[in-house]
Design an enzyme around this catalytic site. Structure first.
Site, short mmCIF file in Angstrom:
data_model
loop_
_atom_site.label_atom_id
_atom_site.label_comp_id
_atom_site.label_asym_id
_atom_site.label_seq_id
_atom_site.Cartn_x
_atom_site.Cartn_y
_atom_site.Cartn_z
N GLU A 142 11.75 2.04 14.47
CA GLU A 142 10.89 3.14 14.00
C GLU A 142 9.60 3.14 14.82
O GLU A 142 9.41 2.30 15.69
CB GLU A 142 10.58 2.97 12.51
CG GLU A 142 9.93 1.64 12.18
CD GLU A 142 9.83 1.36 10.67
OE1 GLU A 142 9.76 2.31 9.88
OE2 GLU A 142 9.81 0.17 10.32
N ARG B 163 8.25 4.13 -4.62
CA ARG B 163 8.31 3.12 -3.56
C ARG B 163 7.33 1.98 -3.83
O ARG B 163 7.63 0.82 -3.57
CB ARG B 163 8.05 3.74 -2.18
CG ARG B 163 8.23 2.72 -1.04
CD ARG B 163 8.16 3.34 0.32
NE ARG B 163 6.87 3.96 0.56
CZ ARG B 163 6.60 4.72 1.63
NH1 ARG B 163 7.53 4.96 2.53
NH2 ARG B 163 5.41 5.24 1.78
N LYS C 40 6.48 -2.12 1.89
CA LYS C 40 5.30 -1.55 2.57
C LYS C 40 4.09 -2.47 2.41
O LYS C 40 3.21 -2.23 1.58
CB LYS C 40 5.03 -0.14 2.00
CG LYS C 40 4.12 0.69 2.88
CD LYS C 40 4.17 2.14 2.47
CE LYS C 40 3.10 2.98 3.11
NZ LYS C 40 3.23 3.08 4.56
N TYR D 148 0.82 -1.21 0.00
CA TYR D 148 0.00 0.00 0.00
C TYR D 148 0.85 1.26 0.00
O TYR D 148 2.07 1.19 0.20
CB TYR D 148 -0.97 -0.01 1.19
CG TYR D 148 -0.35 0.29 2.54
CD1 TYR D 148 0.49 -0.64 3.16
CD2 TYR D 148 -0.59 1.49 3.19
CE1 TYR D 148 1.06 -0.36 4.39
CE2 TYR D 148 -0.03 1.77 4.43
CZ TYR D 148 0.79 0.84 5.03
OH TYR D 148 1.35 1.12 6.24
N ARG E 13 -7.74 -20.89 -1.95
CA ARG E 13 -6.65 -20.53 -1.06
C ARG E 13 -5.48 -21.47 -1.31
O ARG E 13 -5.65 -22.70 -1.26
CB ARG E 13 -7.11 -20.62 0.39
CG ARG E 13 -6.06 -20.23 1.40
CD ARG E 13 -6.64 -20.24 2.81
NE ARG E 13 -5.63 -19.91 3.81
CZ ARG E 13 -4.81 -20.78 4.39
NH1 ARG E 13 -4.88 -22.06 4.07
NH2 ARG E 13 -3.92 -20.40 5.28
#
Ligand code: PMP
Length: 287
Positions: free
Chosen positions: A183, A52, A151, A33, A101
């Protein structure tokens, strides 16, 4: 006004937007995301976020859903339709819905990636009261996976960290690994000692913040000293200032760490100056 969102090529009222229960992000957090902020109805640092995103997709062997120009067009269209002056655009790409799945990645020839975008209206984002008072942070152990530079939507631990902070009467948590701060739950962490701005160096241990890159560039341009190295919670408690950066919080002063006052207990001059410069320069460059 009903919010209009974007799902796989269509602009839809939010209650009509649907994703399959077989979507890999729903079943396996197999998605990435980006969050881009909007000021004055314009996108802040769109290019950085697009670059990114491309990197996150590449690192996970995930197909690219569309070109950068198309992405920009979708961002702008959602901002326009939803009348966003200050707020965010959230974008998510997943490996799609193969219809069953399976741990094996689906064939990208037959399973298209899912692309979803929506806006969040946040009037007063730039003039945030929290930035005037500073936030309180606790420290927690960093137990996330080893590719924090990608991310992904695996945000359960950061979300738990945020809840641990709330429970402790604080606003956020800084994560610590092998004695050093990595972070914040959703931001990069900094301290200021004397004339030096100190923040952890880039590696797979942290997200390569788009705001981090901009803030460090502006700091260097303003002749401020930047040191990219790890620091401990004890060092942070004795620092003159602390702050965090992210696309949605910009530069946010930290005034308390594990119940210990940092500096004077009010937003410090370096954090305040960087916030001003960041907002001013980002507004100028917004598209
Ligand atoms: N680290 C983490 C873990 C984050 O989730 C975020 C925000 N997405 C950041 C740092 C800051 O990144 P950016 O400046 O690109 O928003």
């Amino acid at each position: 006004m009903t919010r209009t969102v974007y799902v796989n090529g269509e602009y839809l009222p939010e209650h009509e937007a649907k994703i399959s229960i077989f979507d890999r992000a729903f079943l396996m957090a197999d998605g990435v995301y980006e969050v881009t902020s909007v000021l004055d109805g314009k996108l802040i640092d769109f290019d950085g976020h697009a670059v990114r995103l491309e990197r996150s997709l590449k690192e996970l062997d995930m197909p690219t859903p569309c070109s950068k120009d198309e992405l920009l067009e979708i961002h702008r269209e959602l901002v326009r339709i939803n009348g966003i002056e200050e707020g965010l655009v959230y974008l998510q790409v997943t490996r799609g819905a193969p219809g069953d799945r399976d741990f094996v990645f689906p064939d990208p020839e037959t399973t298209e990636p899912t692309l979803v975008l929506f806006t969040q209206n946040k009037p007063g984002l730039a003039d945030s009261p929290a930035a005037k008072e500073g936030i309180k942070v606790i420290s927690i152990e960093d137990v996330r996976w080893g590719r924090r530079d990608i991310k992904t939507v695996q945000l359960l631990y950061p979300s738990m960290g945020k809840m641990m902070a709330k429970k402790a009467g604080a606003d956020d948590a800084w994560m610590v690994e092998d004695g050093f701060v990595t972070e914040g739950t959703s931001n990069n962490a900094y301290i200021v000692k004397g004339s030096k701005i100190i923040t952890r160096a880039l590696s797979n241990d942290i997200l390569h913040g788009i705001t981090r890159a901009a803030v460090l560039r502006f700091a260097r341009e303003a002749q401020m000293q930047v040191e990219e190295r790890s620091f401990t919670i004890d060092e942070a408690k004795e620092a003159d200032e602390a702050f965090v950066t992210s696309a949605s919080a910009f530069v946010m002063p930290v005034v308390e760490l594990d119940s210990v006052t940092v500096g004077t207990g009010t937003p410090g001059p370096v954090a305040q100056r960087l916030r001003e410069i960041y907002l001013e320069e980002s507004r100028k460059a917004a598209i």
